[in-house]
Design a protein around this motif. Structure first.
Motif: not given
Lengths: 301, 301
Positions: B141-158
């Motif tokens: 498990l590899f976790m790097d919590p942050g705010e979804r709206l500022s997240d730069t990963f594709l997965t944050s679009v969901g």
């Protein structure tokens, strides 16, 4: 045989194989490592533009452009066509080369360990392979003899059709310290061999050693649109130089079904799942196991 | 939490990571594998142009372009800037997404095995990681919590900041059957989890599990010309998720000298010798070992 006066070590012939590129940098900063008193060693990064872009090549595979016909064909105008002509001017010319022996450094994504690849039956070349394998028994001999002038490899530009050092597995575009160290050890043995040859101090070499000879490349299954429909089977993956018998698992389809090897005799795999061959959907090479003969002891005049 | 209605499985976000690309092809030909009756699954090849050229990206890393600010920045005109906007229109928009959950398929050249990467503390997301690790105890498990709206990963679009499945080691530009099979198994568990969540049939999940949290990237040593002067030490190579203590071998110079880790406390390595990070000369990531908490049982309304 005449003395060896000029040896070239070349790297980055495939621009994303970083091991040779960085060994050249290291040896430039410490030339004593590749110096031997009986000959001169020169170092050449052979495809700097592809290396700068971390790609195997710009327009075509540089290590297929060195046949005499292609070197003389002024209609071939790709970047690597031109680069081959420049290297032929630098190291050759092929018909009467300045450089006696080219050692070209390569890596593979396949689990081929240390492979010594040469296309000549000349005792000086075969003797180098036998000498290196005597020092490093895990090294494999990979021979595909042919005429030097029609040979397409960079190594064929030297007076002897020299030597390709191929170490893996390592992904493209990175350095693994184990592969870097091993490649360096092999090159030291190659240089020691040429030096001992010049001095007449070569140890006794075996008259015959086991090796592998290229048979054919095998293309991965495709659909009518030319898309891959299968990959190397997990039971074949990483088993370079191991036997493949009729009926053995060969490919696995995208749906997980096993496709068996349908050949009629036992062969041996090499370059199994080499990333560089995916542009042509080549999955592996098939090899015969052979006995390679050293036809006479290599001796300088 | 509301029900999950729409799930997207994405692949080829990095164009030379072929595992996801070919799993998408397989599932298109056999949609039943990814169908679950409580939600709809859609499949998207997200960087087809980079995939066609067998490159990670054309102009910039697509999987760093999904912050809301960047998606709304019309001055960003690179290919992946535009592709991110197109994917945001397709899956999002980020402020009010059509798709509930994105599962994005990646591979690494590092020896990271099966890594489940997520940037959210939401119980639905953490619960998926705990569920998959309950089925596959070797998964990390590899976790790097942050705010979804500022997240730069594709997965944050969901609507939930979903899940990146990262399996290795596999070189870029090829398919390994073991990595392909493992990735498929992980995705099946992810879909089963979301289906069980919707149905209220989730098994009991642990309240806390061990994981890793990103600390920093480490750049390989360079000379004044910006050239690499060292590589990952052979004793560190392939030891992802293992402890690195002050004084441990860290890098090996081109000359073969060992450079020790000079940090003041024990850390853990990840993405050790990842080829994709060589453009920035990044050698590895350092991680802290952490306890990840599932703050409440994931339950649909």
């Amino acid at each position: 045989m005449p003395h060896i006066k000029q040896v070239a070590i070349t790297g980055g012939t495939h621009g994303n194989e970083l091991t040779g590129v960085h060994l050249l940098k290291h040896w430039r900063s410490d030339p004593a490592q590749v110096a031997r008193s009986s000959f001169t060693t020169e170092l050449h990064l052979t495809n700097p533009r592809a290396n700068g872009l971390n790609r195997r090549y710009i327009d075509q595979d540089l290590n297929r452009q060195f046949s005499l016909d292609d070197l003389n064909n002024t209609a071939l105008l790709g970047y690597e066509h031109q680069q081959a002509k420049a290297l032929n001017a630098l190291l050759g010319p092929k018909e009467d080369p300045r450089v006696d022996f080219v050692i070209d450094l390569h890596t593979t994504t396949a689990n081929m360990g240390t492979s010594l690849i040469f296309n000549s039956e000349d005792p000086l070349v075969v003797g180098m392979a036998f000498y290196v394998q005597q020092q490093l028994p895990h090294a494999k001999l990979f021979m595909d003899p042919g005429e030097r002038l029609s040979d397409t490899f960079l190594t064929s530009v030297g007076r002897y059709n020299g030597f390709l050092v191929e170490v893996g597995p390592v992904p493209q575009g990175l350095l693994r310290a184990d592969v870097y160290n091993e490649t360096q050890v092999v090159v030291m043995h190659c240089l020691d061999y040429l030096d001992a040859f010049n001095r007449g101090t070569l140890p006794n070499l075996a008259g015959q050693r086991e090796g592998f000879c290229f048979v054919e490349k095998v293309v991965l299954p495709e659909n009518e649109q030319g898309e891959l429909t299968a990959m190397v089977h997990p039971d074949l993956q990483d088993r370079d130089y191991q036997p493949i018998a009729p009926g053995d698992p060969f490919f696995m389809t995208l749906a997980g079904d096993t496709l068996a090897y349908t050949g009629s005799k036992v062969v041996y795999g090499a370059f199994i799942n080499e990333a560089a061959y995916y542009d042509a959907h080549v999955g592996l090479s098939l090899m015969d196991k052979i006995q390679i003969e050293l036809k006479s002891e290599p001796t300088a005049d």
